[in-house]
Write a protein that holds these residues in place. Structure first.
Motif, PDB file in Angstrom:
ATOM      1  N   TYR A  94     -48.724  47.051  13.000  1.00 17.64           N
ATOM      2  CA  TYR A  94     -49.637  46.559  11.878  1.00 17.64           C
ATOM      3  C   TYR A  94     -49.680  47.573  10.637  1.00 17.64           C
ATOM      4  CZ  TYR A  94     -52.904  43.448   9.263  1.00 17.64           C
ATOM      5  OH  TYR A  94     -53.512  42.942   8.426  1.00 17.64           O
ATOM      6  N   ALA A  95     -50.135  48.496  11.211  1.00 20.74           N
ATOM      7  CA  ALA A  95     -50.588  49.624  10.141  1.00 20.74           C
ATOM      8  C   ALA A  95     -49.483  50.070   9.476  1.00 20.74           C
ATOM      9  CB  ALA A  95     -51.122  50.967  11.248  1.00 20.74           C
ATOM     10  N   ALA A  96     -48.189  50.133  10.172  1.00 22.09           N
ATOM     11  CA  ALA A  96     -46.874  50.510   9.574  1.00 22.09           C
ATOM     12  C   ALA A  96     -46.616  49.311   8.635  1.00 22.09           C
ATOM     13  CB  ALA A  96     -45.660  50.620  10.569  1.00 22.09           C
ATOM     14  N   PHE A  97     -46.743  48.110   9.013  1.00 24.07           N
ATOM     15  CA  PHE A  97     -46.534  46.977   7.994  1.00 24.07           C
ATOM     16  C   PHE A  97     -47.585  47.354   6.671  1.00 24.07           C
ATOM     17  CE2 PHE A  97     -47.893  42.447   6.972  1.00 24.07           C
ATOM     18  CZ  PHE A  97     -46.716  42.269   6.187  1.00 24.07           C
ATOM     19  N   ARG A  98     -48.650  47.928   6.727  1.00 22.36           N
ATOM     20  CA  ARG A  98     -49.579  47.843   5.355  1.00 22.36           C
ATOM     21  C   ARG A  98     -49.151  49.104   4.821  1.00 22.36           C
ATOM     22  NH1 ARG A  98     -50.771  43.367   4.248  1.00 22.36           N
ATOM     23  NH2 ARG A  98     -52.548  42.292   5.054  1.00 22.36           N
ATOM     24  N   PHE A  99     -48.758  50.357   5.456  1.00 21.21           N
ATOM     25  CA  PHE A  99     -48.179  51.201   4.611  1.00 21.21           C
ATOM     26  C   PHE A  99     -46.992  51.082   3.986  1.00 21.21           C
ATOM     27  CE2 PHE A  99     -50.372  53.998   8.135  1.00 21.21           C
ATOM     28  CZ  PHE A  99     -51.311  54.333   7.411  1.00 21.21           C
ATOM     29  N   CYS A 100     -46.115  50.112   4.624  1.00 21.13           N
ATOM     30  CA  CYS A 100     -44.874  49.479   3.655  1.00 21.13           C
ATOM     31  C   CYS A 100     -45.234  48.975   2.516  1.00 21.13           C
ATOM     32  CB  CYS A 100     -44.188  48.888   4.702  1.00 21.13           C
ATOM     33  SG  CYS A 100     -43.175  49.711   5.877  1.00 21.13           S
ATOM     34  N   SER A 101     -46.503  48.312   2.585  1.00 23.32           N
ATOM     35  CA  SER A 101     -46.843  47.513   1.233  1.00 23.32           C
ATOM     36  C   SER A 101     -47.276  48.642   0.058  1.00 23.32           C
ATOM     37  CB  SER A 101     -48.120  46.941   1.641  1.00 23.32           C
ATOM     38  OG  SER A 101     -48.641  46.251   0.496  1.00 23.32           O
ATOM     39  N   LEU A 102     -47.747  49.646   0.653  1.00 17.91           N
ATOM     40  CA  LEU A 102     -47.832  50.877  -0.600  1.00 17.91           C
ATOM     41  C   LEU A 102     -46.770  51.347  -1.070  1.00 17.91           C
ATOM     42  CD1 LEU A 102     -50.080  53.037  -1.931  1.00 17.91           C
ATOM     43  CD2 LEU A 102     -49.719  54.283   0.131  1.00 17.91           C
ATOM     44  N   LEU A 103     -45.805  51.985   0.012  1.00 18.09           N
ATOM     45  CA  LEU A 103     -44.796  52.638  -0.217  1.00 18.09           C
ATOM     46  C   LEU A 103     -43.479  51.780  -0.904  1.00 18.09           C
ATOM     47  CD1 LEU A 103     -44.334  54.834   2.927  1.00 18.09           C
ATOM     48  CD2 LEU A 103     -45.166  55.454   0.651  1.00 18.09           C
ATOM     49  N   GLY A 121     -52.243  45.537  -9.091  1.00 23.00           N
ATOM     50  CA  GLY A 121     -51.363  45.733  -8.090  1.00 23.00           C
ATOM     51  C   GLY A 121     -51.454  46.870  -7.186  1.00 23.00           C
ATOM     52  N   TRP A 122     -51.507  47.915  -7.928  1.00 20.11           N
ATOM     53  CA  TRP A 122     -51.856  49.336  -7.045  1.00 20.11           C
ATOM     54  C   TRP A 122     -53.156  49.163  -6.283  1.00 20.11           C
ATOM     55  CZ3 TRP A 122     -48.784  52.671  -5.271  1.00 20.11           C
ATOM     56  CH2 TRP A 122     -47.528  53.073  -6.261  1.00 20.11           C
ATOM     57  N   GLY A 123     -54.069  48.359  -6.934  1.00 17.99           N
ATOM     58  CA  GLY A 123     -55.549  48.259  -6.148  1.00 17.99           C
ATOM     59  C   GLY A 123     -55.107  47.463  -4.875  1.00 17.99           C
ATOM     60  N   LYS A 124     -54.531  46.604  -4.987  1.00 15.31           N
ATOM     61  CA  LYS A 124     -54.037  45.803  -3.728  1.00 15.31           C
ATOM     62  C   LYS A 124     -53.211  46.651  -2.464  1.00 15.31           C
ATOM     63  CE  LYS A 124     -53.926  41.216  -5.481  1.00 15.31           C
ATOM     64  NZ  LYS A 124     -53.132  39.947  -5.738  1.00 15.31           N
ATOM     65  N   ARG A 125     -52.288  47.599  -3.182  1.00 18.78           N
ATOM     66  CA  ARG A 125     -51.567  48.318  -2.259  1.00 18.78           C
ATOM     67  C   ARG A 125     -52.336  49.489  -1.672  1.00 18.78           C
ATOM     68  NH1 ARG A 125     -46.018  49.298  -6.256  1.00 18.78           N
ATOM     69  NH2 ARG A 125     -45.741  50.545  -4.452  1.00 18.78           N
ATOM     70  N   VAL A 126     -53.156  49.907  -2.692  1.00 16.75           N
ATOM     71  CA  VAL A 126     -54.276  51.199  -1.992  1.00 16.75           C
ATOM     72  C   VAL A 126     -54.877  50.484  -0.814  1.00 16.75           C
ATOM     73  CG1 VAL A 126     -55.796  52.635  -2.539  1.00 16.75           C
ATOM     74  CG2 VAL A 126     -53.844  52.706  -4.090  1.00 16.75           C
ATOM     75  N   GLY A 168     -55.306  51.594   2.932  1.00 18.94           N
ATOM     76  CA  GLY A 168     -56.632  51.872   3.556  1.00 18.94           C
ATOM     77  C   GLY A 168     -56.771  51.125   5.053  1.00 18.94           C
ATOM     78  N   SER A 169     -56.055  49.793   4.785  1.00 19.04           N
ATOM     79  CA  SER A 169     -56.012  49.014   6.209  1.00 19.04           C
ATOM     80  C   SER A 169     -55.298  49.641   7.338  1.00 19.04           C
ATOM     81  CB  SER A 169     -55.531  47.719   5.895  1.00 19.04           C
ATOM     82  OG  SER A 169     -55.332  46.779   7.009  1.00 19.04           O
ATOM     83  N   GLY A 170     -54.028  50.091   6.634  1.00 22.69           N
ATOM     84  CA  GLY A 170     -53.199  50.839   7.687  1.00 22.69           C
ATOM     85  C   GLY A 170     -53.876  51.968   8.160  1.00 22.69           C
ATOM     86  N   ILE A 171     -54.753  52.782   7.637  1.00 23.85           N
ATOM     87  CA  ILE A 171     -55.445  53.839   8.157  1.00 23.85           C
ATOM     88  C   ILE A 171     -56.167  53.444   9.343  1.00 23.85           C
ATOM     89  CG2 ILE A 171     -57.076  55.798   7.798  1.00 23.85           C
ATOM     90  CD1 ILE A 171     -55.636  56.046   4.938  1.00 23.85           C
ATOM     91  N   HIS A 221     -56.553  50.621  11.104  1.00 25.08           N
ATOM     92  CA  HIS A 221     -55.850  50.072  12.421  1.00 25.08           C
ATOM     93  C   HIS A 221     -55.063  50.960  12.905  1.00 25.08           C
ATOM     94  CE1 HIS A 221     -56.539  46.281  10.178  1.00 25.08           C
ATOM     95  NE2 HIS A 221     -56.547  45.545  11.347  1.00 25.08           N
ATOM     96  N   LEU A 222     -54.437  52.234  12.470  1.00 33.11           N
ATOM     97  CA  LEU A 222     -53.981  53.360  13.117  1.00 33.11           C
ATOM     98  C   LEU A 222     -55.020  54.058  13.834  1.00 33.11           C
ATOM     99  CD1 LEU A 222     -51.017  54.584  13.273  1.00 33.11           C
ATOM    100  CD2 LEU A 222     -52.035  55.971  11.776  1.00 33.11           C
ATOM    101  N   ALA A 223     -56.283  54.195  13.404  1.00 33.99           N
ATOM    102  CA  ALA A 223     -57.301  54.794  14.112  1.00 33.99           C
ATOM    103  C   ALA A 223     -57.590  53.831  15.399  1.00 33.99           C
ATOM    104  CB  ALA A 223     -58.431  54.718  13.290  1.00 33.99           C
ATOM    105  N   LEU A 224     -57.690  52.390  15.133  1.00 33.83           N
ATOM    106  CA  LEU A 224     -58.052  51.594  16.247  1.00 33.83           C
ATOM    107  C   LEU A 224     -56.925  51.629  17.198  1.00 33.83           C
ATOM    108  CD1 LEU A 224     -59.082  48.478  14.234  1.00 33.83           C
ATOM    109  CD2 LEU A 224     -60.553  49.905  15.673  1.00 33.83           C
ATOM    110  N   ALA A 225     -55.620  51.943  16.764  1.00 34.02           N
ATOM    111  CA  ALA A 225     -54.408  51.834  17.775  1.00 34.02           C
ATOM    112  C   ALA A 225     -54.775  53.315  18.743  1.00 34.02           C
ATOM    113  CB  ALA A 225     -53.213  52.256  17.185  1.00 34.02           C
ATOM    114  N   PHE A 226     -55.003  54.341  17.885  1.00 32.20           N
ATOM    115  CA  PHE A 226     -55.464  55.610  18.742  1.00 32.20           C
ATOM    116  C   PHE A 226     -56.588  55.326  19.758  1.00 32.20           C
ATOM    117  CE2 PHE A 226     -57.789  59.899  19.237  1.00 32.20           C
ATOM    118  CZ  PHE A 226     -56.700  60.466  19.712  1.00 32.20           C
ATOM    119  N   SER A 227     -57.662  54.550  19.287  1.00 32.22           N
ATOM    120  CA  SER A 227     -58.648  54.387  20.337  1.00 32.22           C
ATOM    121  C   SER A 227     -58.426  53.651  21.490  1.00 32.22           C
ATOM    122  CB  SER A 227     -59.921  53.728  19.668  1.00 32.22           C
ATOM    123  OG  SER A 227     -60.448  54.470  18.643  1.00 32.22           O
TER     124      SER A 227
END
Length: 265
Positions: free
Chosen positions: A68-77, A89-94, A98-101, A103-109
């Motif tokens: 899910y984090a990767a999916f959100r990073f793809c929105s930015l890139l 648009g850039w506000g939404k993508r950023v 942030g959501s990606g970061i 959820h990545l932290a949650l994945a690590f936990s």
């Protein structure tokens, strides 16, 4: 190039399924086990760990939350959600990044618990302390808190307007609109608490111990009566809403050459 194969599609759906588990357990633990929710986000994963097949569920969450984090990073890139390249648009993508970061932290936990390493319990505080130790670190945390305020307003707007329904299949259950509304409003409350903790730490010299993570933010509302109860119920409903998304969310396709897609709404 983003892998838009069927495997990627399914990984994103596992991500929504993992988010469903996370928020459902968060709301349930908040309502039934105040001592465990007081442990913050680690308490959520410890509760899952204690369930039958809890370790297997945690490994599913590791994969799902990372996907899910990767999916959100793809929105930015790659702008796979067609947010656009103007300021809004850039506000939404950023925001998606942030959501990606997060959820990545949650994945690590989840990984720490799944691999029997255990949760650190104070990862957010350690990170905040590191930021505060550098020049202008307090300003960075304070600005991040203000960003969470904006995110809270956006969550509330989505819940009230129902705009999230534009990217859900028409075959979804009729209750989807109201599940999402309750869930997004509850998340707005949690984001406000997290944002305020960051503002206190950054602009008011509150220190790193003021920082609230997802579980901590809910726990901090425990003395607020009906606000706490409604927020916990809303988060449980957001878990159910995420389960609906795992099945009925429209996953945007990339173009043949990896360009901005025509969104399948």
């Amino acid at each position: 190039m983003v892998d838009k194969s069927e495997k990627f599609n399914w990984l994103v759906r596992v991500g929504y399924f993992s988010r469903a588990i996370l928020y459902s357990v968060l709301g349930l633990v908040a309502l039934t086990n105040a001592s465990q929710i007081a442990e913050g986000t680690d308490g959520i994963f410890r509760a899952i760990e204690d369930y039958p097949a809890g370790i297997a569920i945690l490994w599913i969450m590791v994969v799902g939350l990372a996907a899910y984090a990767a999916f959100r990073f793809c929105s930015l890139l790659f702008d796979i959600e067609n947010s656009g390249s103007d300021a809004k648009g850039w506000g939404k993508r950023v925001g998606h990044a942030g959501s990606g970061i997060a959820h990545l932290a949650l994945a690590f936990s989840a990984y720490q618990f799944a691999s029997a390493a255990g949760g650190s319990g104070n990862g957010a505080e350690e990170a905040a302390a590191g930021i505060l130790s550098v020049p202008f670190g307090g300003a960075v945390l304070g600005l991040l808190g203000l960003a969470f305020f904006l995110a809270a307003a956006h969550q509330a707007k989505k819940g009230i307007s129902g705009e999230f329904m534009h990217r859900i299949s028409s075959r979804a259950p009729d209750a989807t609109r109201w599940l999402g509304a309750a869930g997004y409003l509850a998340r707005g409350v949690v984001y406000l608490v997290i944002g305020w903790s960051l503002v206190q730490a950054g602009f008011m010299s509150g220190g790193a111990d003021e920082i609230r993570t997802l579980g901590d933010a809910v726990a901090s509302l425990a003395g607020e009566g009906f606000v706490f109860t409604l927020t916990a119920l809303g988060l449980m409903l957001f878990g159910l809403f995420s389960l609906v998304l795992a099945r009925y969310r429209i996953i945007p396709d990339m173009g043949a050459h990896g360009k901005v897609p025509a969104f399948r709404a």
